[in-house]
Design an enzyme around this catalytic site. Structure first.
Site, PDB file in Angstrom:
ATOM      1  N   ASP A  33      27.335  34.080  82.062  1.00 28.49           N
ATOM      2  CA  ASP A  33      27.621  35.170  81.113  1.00 28.49           C
ATOM      3  C   ASP A  33      29.010  34.891  80.557  1.00 28.49           C
ATOM      4  O   ASP A  33      29.747  34.051  81.082  1.00 28.49           O
ATOM      5  CB  ASP A  33      27.400  36.559  81.727  1.00 28.49           C
ATOM      6  N   ALA A  80      35.789  48.684  76.031  1.00 25.11           N
ATOM      7  CA  ALA A  80      35.170  47.366  75.799  1.00 25.11           C
ATOM      8  C   ALA A  80      34.810  47.192  74.310  1.00 25.11           C
ATOM      9  O   ALA A  80      35.620  47.467  73.441  1.00 25.11           O
ATOM     10  CB  ALA A  80      33.970  47.156  76.726  1.00 25.11           C
ATOM     11  N   GLU A 136      18.118  49.978  76.146  1.00 32.00           N
ATOM     12  CA  GLU A 136      17.175  50.841  76.887  1.00 32.00           C
ATOM     13  C   GLU A 136      16.771  52.034  76.024  1.00 32.00           C
ATOM     14  O   GLU A 136      15.629  52.497  76.066  1.00 32.00           O
ATOM     15  CB  GLU A 136      17.816  51.302  78.207  1.00 32.00           C
ATOM     16  N   TRP A 167      25.859  47.937  75.731  1.00 31.08           N
ATOM     17  CA  TRP A 167      24.707  47.301  75.097  1.00 31.08           C
ATOM     18  C   TRP A 167      23.432  47.474  75.916  1.00 31.08           C
ATOM     19  O   TRP A 167      22.328  47.593  75.369  1.00 31.08           O
ATOM     20  CB  TRP A 167      25.000  45.835  74.794  1.00 31.08           C
ATOM     21  N   GLN A 177      32.468  48.884  72.780  1.00 33.57           N
ATOM     22  CA  GLN A 177      31.585  50.018  72.456  1.00 33.57           C
ATOM     23  C   GLN A 177      31.855  50.654  71.093  1.00 33.57           C
ATOM     24  O   GLN A 177      30.952  51.213  70.473  1.00 33.57           O
ATOM     25  CB  GLN A 177      31.672  51.067  73.581  1.00 33.57           C
ATOM     26  N   HIS A 207      27.041  43.730  83.737  1.00 34.80           N
ATOM     27  CA  HIS A 207      26.814  42.291  83.540  1.00 34.80           C
ATOM     28  C   HIS A 207      25.721  41.784  84.469  1.00 34.80           C
ATOM     29  O   HIS A 207      24.916  40.944  84.097  1.00 34.80           O
ATOM     30  CB  HIS A 207      28.101  41.492  83.787  1.00 34.80           C
ATOM     31  N   GLN A 267      18.312  55.502  85.200  1.00 33.19           N
ATOM     32  CA  GLN A 267      18.369  55.638  83.734  1.00 33.19           C
ATOM     33  C   GLN A 267      17.126  55.149  82.985  1.00 33.19           C
ATOM     34  O   GLN A 267      16.661  55.804  82.066  1.00 33.19           O
ATOM     35  CB  GLN A 267      19.608  54.894  83.216  1.00 33.19           C
ATOM     36  N   HIS A 286      27.580  56.038  75.812  1.00 34.71           N
ATOM     37  CA  HIS A 286      28.849  55.336  75.546  1.00 34.71           C
ATOM     38  C   HIS A 286      28.608  54.045  74.751  1.00 34.71           C
ATOM     39  O   HIS A 286      29.546  53.342  74.436  1.00 34.71           O
ATOM     40  CB  HIS A 286      29.561  55.041  76.860  1.00 34.71           C
TER      41      HIS A 286
HETATM   42  O1  LIG Z   1      23.647  56.537  85.971  1.00 33.33           O
HETATM   43  C1  LIG Z   1      23.415  55.399  85.563  1.00 33.33           C
HETATM   44  C2  LIG Z   1      24.295  54.714  84.691  1.00 33.33           C
HETATM   45  C3  LIG Z   1      23.945  53.449  84.281  1.00 33.33           C
HETATM   46  N1  LIG Z   1      22.804  52.863  84.711  1.00 33.33           N
HETATM   47  C4  LIG Z   1      22.438  51.485  84.252  1.00 33.33           C
HETATM   48  O2  LIG Z   1      23.603  50.688  84.184  1.00 33.33           O
HETATM   49  C5  LIG Z   1      23.537  49.821  83.060  1.00 33.33           C
HETATM   50  C6  LIG Z   1      24.767  50.057  82.232  1.00 33.33           C
HETATM   51  O3  LIG Z   1      24.910  49.022  81.300  1.00 33.33           O
HETATM   52  P1  LIG Z   1      25.597  49.252  79.882  1.00 33.33           P
HETATM   53  O4  LIG Z   1      24.982  50.355  79.165  1.00 33.33           O
HETATM   54  O5  LIG Z   1      25.596  47.930  79.177  1.00 33.33           O
HETATM   55  O6  LIG Z   1      27.051  49.742  80.180  1.00 33.33           O
HETATM   56  P2  LIG Z   1      28.284  49.199  81.069  1.00 33.33           P
HETATM   57  O7  LIG Z   1      27.947  49.243  82.470  1.00 33.33           O
HETATM   58  O8  LIG Z   1      29.434  50.010  80.633  1.00 33.33           O
HETATM   59  O9  LIG Z   1      28.420  47.661  80.563  1.00 33.33           O
HETATM   60  C7  LIG Z   1      29.488  46.789  80.291  1.00 33.33           C
HETATM   61  O10 LIG Z   1      28.815  45.583  79.867  1.00 33.33           O
HETATM   62  C8  LIG Z   1      28.012  45.698  78.681  1.00 33.33           C
HETATM   63  C9  LIG Z   1      27.355  44.344  78.428  1.00 33.33           C
HETATM   64  O11 LIG Z   1      28.326  43.361  78.211  1.00 33.33           O
HETATM   65  C10 LIG Z   1      28.864  46.157  77.503  1.00 33.33           C
HETATM   66  O12 LIG Z   1      28.070  46.341  76.358  1.00 33.33           O
HETATM   67  C11 LIG Z   1      29.600  47.448  77.859  1.00 33.33           C
HETATM   68  O13 LIG Z   1      30.442  47.863  76.799  1.00 33.33           O
HETATM   69  C12 LIG Z   1      30.407  47.226  79.135  1.00 33.33           C
HETATM   70  O14 LIG Z   1      31.097  48.408  79.492  1.00 33.33           O
HETATM   71  C13 LIG Z   1      22.268  50.160  82.299  1.00 33.33           C
HETATM   72  O15 LIG Z   1      21.267  49.206  82.618  1.00 33.33           O
HETATM   73  C14 LIG Z   1      21.878  51.525  82.851  1.00 33.33           C
HETATM   74  O16 LIG Z   1      20.481  51.755  82.889  1.00 33.33           O
HETATM   75  C15 LIG Z   1      21.936  53.519  85.539  1.00 33.33           C
HETATM   76  O17 LIG Z   1      20.879  52.998  85.922  1.00 33.33           O
HETATM   77  N2  LIG Z   1      22.280  54.777  85.945  1.00 33.33           N
END
Ligand SMILES: O=c1ccn([C@@H]2O[C@H](COP(=O)(O)OP(=O)(O)O[C@H]3O[C@H](CO)[C@@H](O)[C@H](O)[C@H]3O)[C@@H](O)[C@H]2O)c(=O)[nH]1
Length: 480
Positions: free
Chosen positions: A115, A386, A371, A366, A388, A18, A348, A363
């Site tokens: 948010d 969530a 990305e 969003w 997903q 978030h 990432q 997973h």
């Molecule tokens: O090793 C890693 C893992 C993740 N990321 C970053 O972390 C963020 C992850 O965001 P997202 O892919 O949206 O996953 P979640 O952290 O699981 O996000 C939560 O929030 C999102 C937005 O509401 C929802 O879509 C998801 O289901 C919910 O789990 C991204 O920017 C990735 O690039 C990294 O940089 N390195």
């Protein structure tokens, strides 16, 4: 801060997934739309990933970031309560701190953008004569479900997951019962009541911002605006302002040296968002599946969980147990020339931007989805929790940029043979049978177009800017 600019106050809920999209929304408002931005962060204070994200947002420091004092929710909620319940309670308890922070600001903000976990703070905007918007860092289909759930609540009997027919949302793709979002799994659980409340409160805002763009999912957007469908209940403007993602940082490390040596679009990146975890059994099957496929990979490995699908939500990126020790015996040696494992956390956006990445086993959070699309990388959808499961369906059945396993990974362990097959398919299918690589490249361009000057998302931002300027004038007039 210049008085001539609208001043946006953004409120982010805990969790890296978030925080990142809120920070990026703030940056975009500053760099492209001439806003001054203050971001109120409610951090979980236990996540190294969150701390790192906040740290990197300091250079360049585009927004004023205020870390709201932590709130103690230990007496209010069971420590084992669902993540959604914990976040909702934190966001409720933080309101007095938010109110006093806003009231002590020299330059009163023009607009409050929360948010979706922060909708209970919207009335604070009224107290200060500010506009109030809700930001969904997710897709329109999820927004449609969220605002329609209070209506489903009145007509659906029994648990949603036990329904025989898909759940109908006016003008939108119906949702299969097994794909509903986590807060809808049990209708007597507190997280369900929090979710219902978020849906109703969203409709009381002055507008809804969504991290998507017009051309990605135009049918659902039409439904949200059309009086005959959801537009009948959504009386406020809906602004698709995305895709807003983090910029590539240009990092150098052994990982990128290795990627530099691999052929173009040949490597599968495997990662489950900021906190996603697999069971030990599933982790073993993923390892064997990758090895059997003989495809190149970069895998962000975390220690397993006892659940079929789980998340280290409040402790993302935290070390501890050596995750590599859970991999099958000899896996690292046998795959030495094939792939790399990265414990806990990888850069990432830079990885996905590398030309040798050809697929993403994801997973379907969003943020990760956007990305992947903005870097033209097709996906293997591996939804865990969530919203997903909905995202995975959207990506495979509607948008056409992903393939997926026959059975949901959160229901049943996906076997190595199926993983092997999907890994080959995503890399070897260069514009072949399923055409997803071509489709994702098209969407990459459509995303760039939406954000460019005069594009649909740029226009949506301009409308927001216009509303905020009008509010500023009103605030000035009442202050005189
Ligand atoms: O090793 C890693 C893992 C993740 N990321 C970053 O972390 C963020 C992850 O965001 P997202 O892919 O949206 O996953 P979640 O952290 O699981 O996000 C939560 O929030 C999102 C937005 O509401 C929802 O879509 C998801 O289901 C919910 O789990 C991204 O920017 C990735 O690039 C990294 O940089 N390195």
């Amino acid at each position: 801060m210049e008085i001539s600019k609208p001043h946006a106050a953004l409120l982010s809920s805990p969790g890296t997934g978030h925080l990142i999209p809120v920070l990026e929304l703030g940056n975009r408002l500053v760099t492209h739309h001439n806003f001054a931005v203050t971001i109120f962060v409610v951090s979980s204070h236990a996540s190294p990933a969150e701390a790192q994200v906040l740290q990197s947002s300091m250079s360049p420091k585009l927004c004023n970031i205020i870390d709201l004092p932590p709130v103690d929710i230990s007496g209010l909620v069971d420590p084992n309560a669902a993540v959604v319940t914990q976040i909702a309670v934190m966001m409720r308890e933080v309101r007095p701190n938010l109110r006093s922070s806003i009231s002590s600001m020299k330059l009163r903000p023009t607009v409050l953008i929360v948010d979706f976990f922060g909708t209970e703070s919207l009335p604070i905007a009224d107290e200060f004569d500010m506009l109030k918007y809700v930001y969904f860092p997710s897709n329109e289909w999820f927004v449609a479900l969220t605002i329609y759930v209070p209506f489903l609540d009145k007509v659906v009997e029994g648990e949603y997951v036990h329904q025989k027919e898909p759940l109908k949302i006016p003008g939108c793709k119906p949702i299969r019962p097994e794909e509903v979002v986590d807060p809808m799994l049990e209708r007597t659980n507190q997280q369900y009541f929090e979710y219902l409340r978020i849906g109703s409160e969203t409709l009381m805002s002055d507008g809804i911002l969504i991290n998507t763009w017009e051309d990605l999912q135009s049918t659902t957007l039409t439904a949200l605006r059309d009086e005959k469908f959801l537009g009948g209940i959504v009386k406020v403007p809906v602004y698709p302002v995305g895709p807003i993602t983090r910029a590539v940082s240009g990092l150098k490390s052994d990982l990128f040296d290795w990627l530099d040596k691999q052929p173009s679009e040949s490597v599968i990146y495997v990662s489950f968002g900021s906190g996603g975890l697999l069971s030990y059994e599933q982790m073993t099957e993923v390892a064997w599946g990758l090895e059997l496929s003989q495809q190149r990979f970069v895998w962000v490995v975390r220690p397993p969980t006892i659940e079929a699908a789980d998340a280290a939500f409040f402790t993302a990126g935290k070390g501890g147990d050596d995750p590599l020790s859970y991999l099958p015996d000899g896996f690292l040696r046998r795959t030495q020339s094939l792939g790399l494992t990265v414990p806990f956390w990888a850069p990432q956006v830079d990885v996905l931007n590398h030309p040798s990445i050809g697929g993403f086993l994801s997973h379907c959070g969003w943020g990760s989805t956007l990305e992947s699309i903005t870097n033209g990388v097709p996906m293997i959808a591996w939804p865990l929790y969530a919203e997903q499961k909905m995202n995975a369906t959207l990506l495979t059945e509607e948008i056409g940029v992903a393939i997926r396993s026959k059975v949901l990974p959160s229901k049943k362990v996906v076997q190595r043979e199926e993983i092997e097959k999907m890994a080959r398919m995503i890399i070897e299918d260069n514009d072949g049978k399923n055409g997803i690589r071509g489709r994702v490249k098209e969407l990459k361009h459509s995303a760039e177009k939406a954000l460019s000057k005069g594009g649909s998302s740029d226009n949506a931002f301009s409308q927001l800017e216009k509303q905020c300027k009008m509010c500023m004038e009103r605030q000035k007039a009442t202050a005189q």
